[in-house]
Design a protein around this motif. Structure first.
Motif, mmCIF file in Angstrom:
data_model
loop_
_atom_site.group_PDB
_atom_site.id
_atom_site.type_symbol
_atom_site.label_atom_id
_atom_site.label_comp_id
_atom_site.label_asym_id
_atom_site.label_seq_id
_atom_site.Cartn_x
_atom_site.Cartn_y
_atom_site.Cartn_z
ATOM 1 N N ASN A 274 0.803 -1.226 0.000
ATOM 2 C CA ASN A 274 0.000 0.000 0.000
ATOM 3 C C ASN A 274 0.832 1.270 0.000
ATOM 4 N N SER A 275 2.157 1.128 0.169
ATOM 5 C CA SER A 275 3.008 2.319 0.146
ATOM 6 C C SER A 275 3.276 2.792 -1.285
ATOM 7 N N ILE A 276 3.010 1.942 -2.269
ATOM 8 C CA ILE A 276 3.262 2.296 -3.674
ATOM 9 C C ILE A 276 1.974 2.804 -4.320
ATOM 10 N N GLU A 277 2.056 3.977 -4.918
ATOM 11 C CA GLU A 277 0.906 4.512 -5.663
ATOM 12 C C GLU A 277 0.945 3.987 -7.091
ATOM 13 N N PHE A 278 -0.235 3.724 -7.644
ATOM 14 C CA PHE A 278 -0.342 3.135 -8.987
ATOM 15 C C PHE A 278 -1.365 3.921 -9.797
ATOM 16 N N HIS A 279 -0.920 4.528 -10.890
ATOM 17 C CA HIS A 279 -1.787 5.355 -11.730
ATOM 18 C C HIS A 279 -1.763 4.855 -13.171
ATOM 19 N N ILE A 280 -2.892 4.915 -13.819
ATOM 20 C CA ILE A 280 -2.997 4.567 -15.237
ATOM 21 C C ILE A 280 -3.410 5.820 -16.007
ATOM 22 N N TYR A 281 -2.627 6.158 -17.023
ATOM 23 C CA TYR A 281 -2.879 7.377 -17.800
ATOM 24 C C TYR A 281 -3.526 7.030 -19.137
ATOM 25 N N THR A 282 -4.638 7.682 -19.427
ATOM 26 C CA THR A 282 -5.319 7.511 -20.716
ATOM 27 C C THR A 282 -5.492 8.869 -21.383
ATOM 28 N N LEU A 283 -6.143 8.881 -22.530
ATOM 29 C CA LEU A 283 -6.381 10.141 -23.238
ATOM 30 C C LEU A 283 -7.257 11.094 -22.437
ATOM 31 N N ASN A 284 -8.093 10.538 -21.561
ATOM 32 C CA ASN A 284 -9.108 11.363 -20.911
ATOM 33 C C ASN A 284 -8.981 11.509 -19.404
ATOM 34 N N TYR A 285 -8.286 10.555 -18.749
ATOM 35 C CA TYR A 285 -8.238 10.568 -17.291
ATOM 36 C C TYR A 285 -6.919 10.024 -16.758
ATOM 37 N N ILE A 286 -6.655 10.354 -15.472
ATOM 38 C CA ILE A 286 -5.725 9.582 -14.662
ATOM 39 C C ILE A 286 -6.578 8.664 -13.796
ATOM 40 N N TYR A 287 -6.401 7.362 -13.962
ATOM 41 C CA TYR A 287 -7.163 6.379 -13.187
ATOM 42 C C TYR A 287 -6.368 5.943 -11.967
ATOM 43 N N CYS A 288 -7.060 5.791 -10.837
ATOM 44 C CA CYS A 288 -6.443 5.287 -9.621
ATOM 45 C C CYS A 288 -7.523 4.599 -8.795
ATOM 46 N N ASP A 289 -7.147 3.511 -8.100
ATOM 47 C CA ASP A 289 -8.171 2.784 -7.341
ATOM 48 C C ASP A 289 -8.440 3.397 -5.966
ATOM 49 N N ARG A 290 -7.717 4.458 -5.634
ATOM 50 C CA ARG A 290 -7.957 5.213 -4.404
ATOM 51 C C ARG A 290 -7.414 6.628 -4.601
ATOM 52 N N LEU A 291 -7.812 7.539 -3.741
ATOM 53 C CA LEU A 291 -7.263 8.892 -3.825
ATOM 54 C C LEU A 291 -5.850 8.856 -3.255
ATOM 55 N N SER A 292 -4.888 8.744 -4.139
ATOM 56 C CA SER A 292 -3.495 8.642 -3.718
ATOM 57 C C SER A 292 -3.010 9.977 -3.177
ATOM 58 N N PHE A 293 -1.873 9.940 -2.502
ATOM 59 C CA PHE A 293 -1.288 11.163 -1.936
ATOM 60 C C PHE A 293 -0.997 12.178 -3.036
ATOM 61 N N TYR B 224 -10.093 9.818 -12.309
ATOM 62 C CA TYR B 224 -11.141 8.791 -12.253
ATOM 63 C C TYR B 224 -10.743 7.823 -11.144
ATOM 64 N N ILE B 225 -11.415 7.939 -10.011
ATOM 65 C CA ILE B 225 -11.075 7.110 -8.853
ATOM 66 C C ILE B 225 -12.165 6.065 -8.651
ATOM 67 N N HIS B 226 -11.780 4.801 -8.734
ATOM 68 C CA HIS B 226 -12.738 3.700 -8.627
ATOM 69 C C HIS B 226 -11.987 2.453 -8.193
ATOM 70 N N GLU B 227 -12.583 1.662 -7.307
ATOM 71 C CA GLU B 227 -11.873 0.470 -6.815
ATOM 72 C C GLU B 227 -11.649 -0.570 -7.910
ATOM 73 N N ASP B 228 -12.483 -0.535 -8.961
ATOM 74 C CA ASP B 228 -12.307 -1.459 -10.095
ATOM 75 C C ASP B 228 -11.849 -0.664 -11.312
ATOM 76 N N ILE B 229 -10.589 -0.225 -11.310
ATOM 77 C CA ILE B 229 -10.142 0.648 -12.403
ATOM 78 C C ILE B 229 -10.083 -0.090 -13.741
ATOM 79 N N ILE B 230 -9.736 -1.352 -13.741
ATOM 80 C CA ILE B 230 -9.687 -2.099 -15.006
ATOM 81 C C ILE B 230 -11.081 -2.206 -15.604
#
Length: 277
Positions: free
Chosen positions: A101-120, A141-147
């Motif tokens: 949980n110490s590592i933040e994970f973001h996915i970048y698309t044309l329209n959003y930064i996706y993350c499964d929680r509001l990261s720091f 775009y914050i959602h627990e099911d980002i995929i």
């Protein structure tokens, strides 16, 4: 005629993420003389659109370390390369197995930064942008099911970013990822590790841009301060870094200028345009 490409964080921006007070004036005058001033960043372009708008820019942005070249004013995409959703799913599943949980994970698309929680880092970005007009804020775009949400939104992913102070952990993870899929990886800032589709970096993006405009790479001047800038140092006719860059980065460049906090990039460009007849 020289044309200019700059990294943002640690190079064009000061440590408070601000631009020089005269930056818009300098960029406008440079553009009026027929030159170009282009952003090349590890960020998604949707995370620099407030700078783009406030600086009066009208050209393309190289973003996600070269996996996307898009004109934010017209929406025209000059180039993009994306991970398949299957590849994104593989990487995310592997990340879930880390259970760190110490590592933040973001996915970048044309329209959003996706993350499964509001990261720091996203919370910090929200704070920085709270007084901006909504259309200039970075779309998150914050959602627990980002995929599942990426699939539902039919999105393409141009970059995945991990933030961790434990560099060996993310480097080890990246090596495991590349045993399963093809990807390129680099540190874009001290604790920011980026993964892009194979063959994407700022250097290849500049080559594509030069071909698109019919410009000479020899006349291209680039500014950068980190390892994700190395490939553009290699392809451009002249490479420049601020003196806040590490000695290793400085040794890669043709010229070292003043500090990013003194807005040395815009000072350099201003001196150039004043010499143009």
């Amino acid at each position: 005629m020289k044309w200019f490409i700059t990294d943002m964080d640690g190079t064009f921006l000061n440590d408070k993420k601000e631009v020089a007070s005269n930056a818009k004036d300098v960029i406008t005058k440079l553009q009026d003389k027929g030159s170009k001033f282009i952003i090349a960043t590890g960020r998604p372009d949707i995370a620099v659109k407030h700078y783009y708008h406030n600086l009066g820019m009208n050209d393309v942005v190289i973003s996600n370390n070269g996996s996307l070249i898009r004109n934010l004013k017209t929406g025209e995409i000059i180039y993009q390369k994306s991970f398949s959703i299957e590849q994104v799913e593989i990487i995310y599943d592997m990340f879930q197995e880390l259970n760190d949980n110490s590592i933040e994970f973001h996915i970048y698309t044309l329209n959003y930064i996706y993350c499964d929680r509001l990261s720091f880092s996203m919370a910090r970005m929200k704070k920085l942008e709270e007084n901006m007009p909504n259309d200039l804020k970075t779309p998150m775009y914050i959602h627990e099911d980002i995929i599942g949400e990426i699939k539902k939104n039919n999105e393409n992913c141009q970059k995945i970013m991990m933030i961790s102070k434990d560099h060996s952990k993310v480097e080890s993870f990246y090596k495991k990822v590349t045993q399963k899929i093809e990807a390129d990886g680099t540190f874009s800032a001290t604790d920011f590790f980026d993964m892009m589709p194979k063959g994407c970096n700022k250097g290849t993006a500049i080559e594509k841009l030069a071909a698109h405009y019919g410009y000479s790479l020899e006349n291209c001047v680039v500014f950068g301060d980190n390892f994700n800038d190395k490939e553009m140092f290699d392809v451009a006719g002249w490479s420049v870094c601020p003196n806040n860059a590490s000695q290793m980065i400085q040794s890669m460049c043709d010229e070292v200028i003043g500090n990013n906090n003194n807005f040395s990039v815009i000072e350099y460009v201003e001196k150039y345009y004043k010499k143009i007849k």
